[in-house]
Scaffold this active site. Sequence first.
Site, PDB file in Angstrom:
ATOM      1  CD  GLU A   1      -2.984  -1.026   2.324  1.00  0.00           C
ATOM      2  OE1 GLU A   1      -2.892  -0.107   3.137  1.00  0.00           O
ATOM      3  OE2 GLU A   1      -3.934  -1.839   2.297  1.00  0.00           O
TER       4      GLU A   1
ATOM      5  CD  GLU B   1      -3.196  -5.839   4.015  1.00  0.00           C
ATOM      6  OE1 GLU B   1      -4.041  -5.007   4.428  1.00  0.00           O
ATOM      7  OE2 GLU B   1      -1.975  -5.633   4.058  1.00  0.00           O
TER       8      GLU B   1
HETATM    9  C1  BG6 Z   1      -4.353  -2.220   5.951  1.00  0.00           C
HETATM   10  C2  BG6 Z   1      -2.870  -2.214   6.315  1.00  0.00           C
HETATM   11  O1  BG6 Z   1      -4.601  -1.209   5.048  1.00  0.00           O
HETATM   12  O2  BG6 Z   1      -5.241  -2.003   7.011  1.00  0.00           O
HETATM   13  C3  BG6 Z   1      -2.606  -2.873   7.644  1.00  0.00           C
HETATM   14  O3  BG6 Z   1      -2.080  -2.830   5.301  1.00  0.00           O
HETATM   15  C4  BG6 Z   1      -3.620  -2.430   8.701  1.00  0.00           C
HETATM   16  O4  BG6 Z   1      -1.281  -2.608   8.028  1.00  0.00           O
HETATM   17  C5  BG6 Z   1      -5.027  -2.742   8.195  1.00  0.00           C
HETATM   18  O5  BG6 Z   1      -3.393  -3.022   9.929  1.00  0.00           O
HETATM   19  C6  BG6 Z   1      -6.153  -2.450   9.206  1.00  0.00           C
HETATM   20  O6  BG6 Z   1      -6.172  -1.159   9.667  1.00  0.00           O
HETATM   21  P1  BG6 Z   1      -6.973  -0.687  10.978  1.00  0.00           P
HETATM   22  O7  BG6 Z   1      -6.736   0.778  11.027  1.00  0.00           O
HETATM   23  O8  BG6 Z   1      -8.416  -1.010  10.822  1.00  0.00           O
HETATM   24  O9  BG6 Z   1      -6.418  -1.391  12.141  1.00  0.00           O
END
Ligand code: BG6
Length: 461
Positions: A166, A364
Amino acid sequence: MQHLFPKGFWWGSSASATQTEGAANIEGKGQNIWDYWYEKEPNRFFNRVGPENTSQFYYRYKEDIALMKEIGHNSFRLSISWSRMFPNGKGKVNDKAIEFYNCVIDELVAAGVEPFVNLYHFDMPITMQNIGGWSSREVVDAYVEYATTCFKLFGDRVKKWFTHNEPIVPVEGGYLYDFHYPNEVDFGKAVQVGYNTILSSAKAIQAYKELGQHGKIGIILNLTPSYPRSQHPADVKASKLADIIFNRSFLDPSVKGEFPAELVSLLKKEGYMPTIDEGDIDIIKANTVDLLGVNYYQPRRVKAKEHLPNPEGPFMPNRFFDNYVMPGRKMNPHRGWEIYEKGVYDILINVKENYGNIECFISENGMGVEGEERFRDKSGIIQDDYRIEFIEEHLKWVHKAIQEGANVKGYHLWTFMDNWSWTNAYKNRYGFVSVNLEKDAERSIKKSGQWFKKVSENNGF
Ligand code: BG6
């Protein structure tokens, strides 16, 4: 079985070094921007919890990899911490880091879980940030040196590499919207940072190819489809600009080796072209990715701007559009993000039709839930049926895209076990495995982990 996936489909999850390892200030590791920022401003982190210990993967990786195997992983994406490998960002390499990553990679291979290794997940060494971070060419060179060292040390066993996760997020967080260090608000610098990141990716790809290690190298992008409020030309124009700025800015150079012409003319018109050195564009053109990781959480809905932007305010991308809150949208109430499962299909079809159907996978996707302990039943298992439903509904659309010819090779959940998430710290839990912070970070498989094991064993559901 209604949704059978192609043979050899990659079932697993993803994680990152700073979010899981712990041992942040010991074992020879140098500080990165997160260690430094937390030391300086702990109040910026949820419940003032910092990155020193996180989920202790550094000490407990054997137990964790055994759990990965138990819940049906055949692949897992981790990241290497640049500041663990090179405490000063460059120069002398930390022997303890080499030992640690060698052990982790060996353990994964022995468990039949293929390591996918990412080189940069938001974690700039502080020494490198102090000389400008991604805005500096010197840092780009240091990153290529670090990447090359990793290829040489681990490339005999690691055959899937990623240059960045990202990469637009550090641009947004660090230089526009104040959620990453160095907390600057400077559009011109943001553009330079983005440009140098792309250059660093192409240079790392070049270095990898020169070594002839016969693996694949890619990038992981958060591709957020931009949906216009309506078909009114002003709404459609707004959504196209959002797409160019947030998706195509990285997708086009990474896959096609060139920047979108519309982005270049917009930056020229507004007077924000980055500094480009001679030869850069040829390097970017010649070194595109073999494999694309797609991170997808939520869609972006936009509409034409309601009001003119403040002429004295800082230049921001939302000068071209407003966010649109669609009435009746389906929400993850625990995280405040919209759930729109078809978005994943739209991304994959776009990649198929407009990006040469490059090999890709979902790197992801996941559902963050605050206060998840309340779903733990008497037997100690977190009953996360909402997560199972979330994954299943997304997988149905991934399956449909595959049926229609998209070149999708796998699905990785964010994330394997609950982890520390930047300024949100341990607020939102995403894992297949819970980490009980009240009980010495005790691990326990959630219902979704047990369910995933069956999906992986059956190669579908
Ligand atoms: C993703 C990232 O965009 O979102 C991760 O690659 C991150 O590193 C994940 O932990 C979740 O984010 P959050 O803010 O909901 O904990």
